[in-house]
Design a protein around this motif. Structure first.
Motif, PDB file in Angstrom:
ATOM      1  N   GLY A 169      15.595   1.566   8.988  1.00  0.00           N
ATOM      2  CA  GLY A 169      15.630   0.383   8.294  1.00  0.00           C
ATOM      3  C   GLY A 169      14.146  -0.021   8.007  1.00  0.00           C
ATOM      4  N   ALA A 170      14.156  -0.880   6.978  1.00  0.00           N
ATOM      5  CA  ALA A 170      12.802  -1.397   6.434  1.00  0.00           C
ATOM      6  C   ALA A 170      12.899  -2.732   5.936  1.00  0.00           C
ATOM      7  N   LYS A 171      11.584  -3.419   5.912  1.00  0.00           N
ATOM      8  CA  LYS A 171      11.572  -4.652   5.371  1.00  0.00           C
ATOM      9  C   LYS A 171      10.487  -4.942   4.815  1.00  0.00           C
ATOM     10  N   ARG A 172      10.225  -5.555   3.443  1.00  0.00           N
ATOM     11  CA  ARG A 172       8.907  -5.646   2.966  1.00  0.00           C
ATOM     12  C   ARG A 172       9.105  -6.998   2.206  1.00  0.00           C
ATOM     13  N   LEU A 173       7.696  -7.557   2.345  1.00  0.00           N
ATOM     14  CA  LEU A 173       7.263  -8.696   1.689  1.00  0.00           C
ATOM     15  C   LEU A 173       5.983  -8.524   0.733  1.00  0.00           C
ATOM     16  N   TYR A 174       6.196  -8.807  -0.476  1.00  0.00           N
ATOM     17  CA  TYR A 174       4.992  -8.876  -1.532  1.00  0.00           C
ATOM     18  C   TYR A 174       4.632 -10.072  -1.940  1.00  0.00           C
ATOM     19  N   GLY A 175       3.406 -10.388  -2.148  1.00  0.00           N
ATOM     20  CA  GLY A 175       3.033 -11.785  -2.815  1.00  0.00           C
ATOM     21  C   GLY A 175       1.632 -11.736  -3.404  1.00  0.00           C
ATOM     22  N   ILE A 176       1.486 -12.542  -4.199  1.00  0.00           N
ATOM     23  CA  ILE A 176       0.092 -12.794  -4.918  1.00  0.00           C
ATOM     24  C   ILE A 176      -0.628 -13.871  -3.948  1.00  0.00           C
ATOM     25  N   ILE A 177      -1.637 -13.361  -3.661  1.00  0.00           N
ATOM     26  CA  ILE A 177      -2.416 -14.113  -2.380  1.00  0.00           C
ATOM     27  C   ILE A 177      -3.675 -14.567  -3.126  1.00  0.00           C
ATOM     28  N   GLN A 193      12.698   2.915  17.601  1.00  0.00           N
ATOM     29  CA  GLN A 193      11.970   1.799  17.884  1.00  0.00           C
ATOM     30  C   GLN A 193      12.971   0.603  17.014  1.00  0.00           C
ATOM     31  N   GLN A 194      13.105  -0.678  17.372  1.00  0.00           N
ATOM     32  CA  GLN A 194      13.275  -1.592  16.877  1.00  0.00           C
ATOM     33  C   GLN A 194      12.603  -1.965  15.188  1.00  0.00           C
ATOM     34  N   LEU A 195      13.029  -2.869  14.398  1.00  0.00           N
ATOM     35  CA  LEU A 195      12.574  -3.392  13.213  1.00  0.00           C
ATOM     36  C   LEU A 195      11.249  -3.955  13.809  1.00  0.00           C
ATOM     37  N   GLN A 196      10.029  -3.755  13.450  1.00  0.00           N
ATOM     38  CA  GLN A 196       8.615  -4.311  13.602  1.00  0.00           C
ATOM     39  C   GLN A 196       7.582  -3.926  12.760  1.00  0.00           C
ATOM     40  N   PRO A 197       6.517  -4.798  12.691  1.00  0.00           N
ATOM     41  CA  PRO A 197       5.350  -4.455  11.818  1.00  0.00           C
ATOM     42  C   PRO A 197       4.965  -3.023  11.755  1.00  0.00           C
ATOM     43  N   HIS A 198       4.786  -2.451  10.536  1.00  0.00           N
ATOM     44  CA  HIS A 198       4.256  -0.977  10.536  1.00  0.00           C
ATOM     45  C   HIS A 198       2.926  -1.005   9.702  1.00  0.00           C
ATOM     46  N   THR A 199       3.063  -1.538   8.291  1.00  0.00           N
ATOM     47  CA  THR A 199       2.106  -1.467   7.519  1.00  0.00           C
ATOM     48  C   THR A 199       1.602  -2.799   7.169  1.00  0.00           C
ATOM     49  N   SER A 200       0.260  -3.057   6.506  1.00  0.00           N
ATOM     50  CA  SER A 200      -0.131  -4.354   5.795  1.00  0.00           C
ATOM     51  C   SER A 200      -1.252  -4.181   4.956  1.00  0.00           C
ATOM     52  N   ALA A 201      -1.224  -4.444   3.983  1.00  0.00           N
ATOM     53  CA  ALA A 201      -2.474  -4.162   2.897  1.00  0.00           C
ATOM     54  C   ALA A 201      -2.680  -5.277   1.804  1.00  0.00           C
ATOM     55  N   GLN A 202      -4.019  -5.269   1.567  1.00  0.00           N
ATOM     56  CA  GLN A 202      -4.497  -6.207   0.418  1.00  0.00           C
ATOM     57  C   GLN A 202      -5.120  -5.534  -0.646  1.00  0.00           C
ATOM     58  N   LEU A 203      -4.516  -5.477  -1.839  1.00  0.00           N
ATOM     59  CA  LEU A 203      -4.708  -4.867  -3.099  1.00  0.00           C
ATOM     60  C   LEU A 203      -5.290  -5.648  -4.062  1.00  0.00           C
ATOM     61  N   HIS A 204      -6.273  -4.966  -4.814  1.00  0.00           N
ATOM     62  CA  HIS A 204      -7.017  -5.801  -5.846  1.00  0.00           C
ATOM     63  C   HIS A 204      -6.571  -5.240  -7.315  1.00  0.00           C
ATOM     64  N   ARG A 205      -6.427  -5.913  -8.213  1.00  0.00           N
ATOM     65  CA  ARG A 205      -5.750  -5.505  -9.539  1.00  0.00           C
ATOM     66  C   ARG A 205      -7.197  -4.727 -10.201  1.00  0.00           C
ATOM     67  N   VAL A 206      -6.872  -3.487 -10.764  1.00  0.00           N
ATOM     68  CA  VAL A 206      -7.884  -2.709 -11.112  1.00  0.00           C
ATOM     69  C   VAL A 206      -7.537  -2.320 -12.910  1.00  0.00           C
ATOM     70  N   ALA A 207      -6.161  -2.711 -13.158  1.00  0.00           N
ATOM     71  CA  ALA A 207      -6.006  -2.328 -14.471  1.00  0.00           C
ATOM     72  C   ALA A 207      -4.625  -3.300 -14.715  1.00  0.00           C
ATOM     73  N   GLY A 208      -4.593  -3.715 -16.151  1.00  0.00           N
ATOM     74  CA  GLY A 208      -3.705  -4.782 -16.533  1.00  0.00           C
ATOM     75  C   GLY A 208      -3.630  -6.011 -16.536  1.00  0.00           C
TER      76      GLY A 208
END
Length: 208
Positions: A169-177, A193-208
């Motif tokens: 299983g997995a859960k994701r949260l996306y948001g403009i910050i 393992q039980q559901l728990q934090p795995h990855t996190s990132a902050q991405l910058h817009r490079v096109a669009g």
């Protein structure tokens, strides 16, 4: 993680000064498609389908860094990622993410996870997200917008090939910050393992 309507418009205008003329392109070695190609730039190509308006802030090419950590690895580990969310005018979005591991100085160690899929918004505001991973895992997420600029999804089904890791299983949260960046966090249940934090990132817009 959210902005007001006016703040979001002003942030988009500032970002557009640097990114408005950039987009994903077909390879110059291939003839033009006889049908509409994908676009990650709302100013170029097909008009965004009305069904995708709730996902409009996601459209673009994003690049940045984050970290991955889990009880089964020696972490946290630093990584970078490029995320492309594009469309061809129909009522869904194309999703492609490519990641690579970084050393402590920011140098590339090796390529890492890849995933491709589709965001499929529904009439009741439900969002389907179908993802296929290079590791042999297929996931179906369901979710809804939390606000005009954030989206939360959880897996409804996970299918694994015989050679894939034990992912359940997995859960994701996306948001403009801040400054219009795209932030996301993922929780994952795998390898016993039980559901728990795995990855996190902050991405910058490079096109669009």
């Amino acid at each position: 993680m959210t902005e007001s309507g006016n703040e979001a418009v002003e942030s988009a205008a500032r970002r557009a000064e640097q990114t408005r003329d950039r987009n994903i392109r077909q390879s110059p070695d291939l003839p033009d498609l006889p049908i509409a190609g994908d676009t990650a730039n709302l100013r170029d190509g097909a008009d965004l389908n009305d069904a995708c308006l709730a996902l409009l802030p996601l459209v673009g090419v994003w690049r940045g860094e984050g970290q991955v950590d889990y009880p089964t690895i020696d972490g946290p580990v630093r990584y970078a990622q490029q995320l492309t969310i594009a469309h061809d005018g129909r009522p869904f979005l194309f999703h492609e993410a490519r990641s690579w591991l970084l050393d402590e100085n920011g140098n590339v160690i090796r390529q890492a996870a890849r995933e491709v899929g589709w965001w499929r918004p529904q009439q009741d505001d439900t969002i389907e997200l179908l993802l296929a991973h290079n590791t042999g895992v297929l996931e179906l997420f369901y979710g809804k917008p939390r606000s005009q600029t954030s989206w939360e999804l959880s897996t409804d089904a996970v299918i694994r090939s015989t050679s894939a890791k034990d992912v359940t299983g997995a859960k994701r949260l996306y948001g403009i910050i801040a400054d219009g960046d795209l932030g996301y966090v993922e929780e994952r249940a795998m390898m016993g393992q039980q559901l728990q934090p795995h990855t996190s990132a902050q991405l910058h817009r490079v096109a669009g």
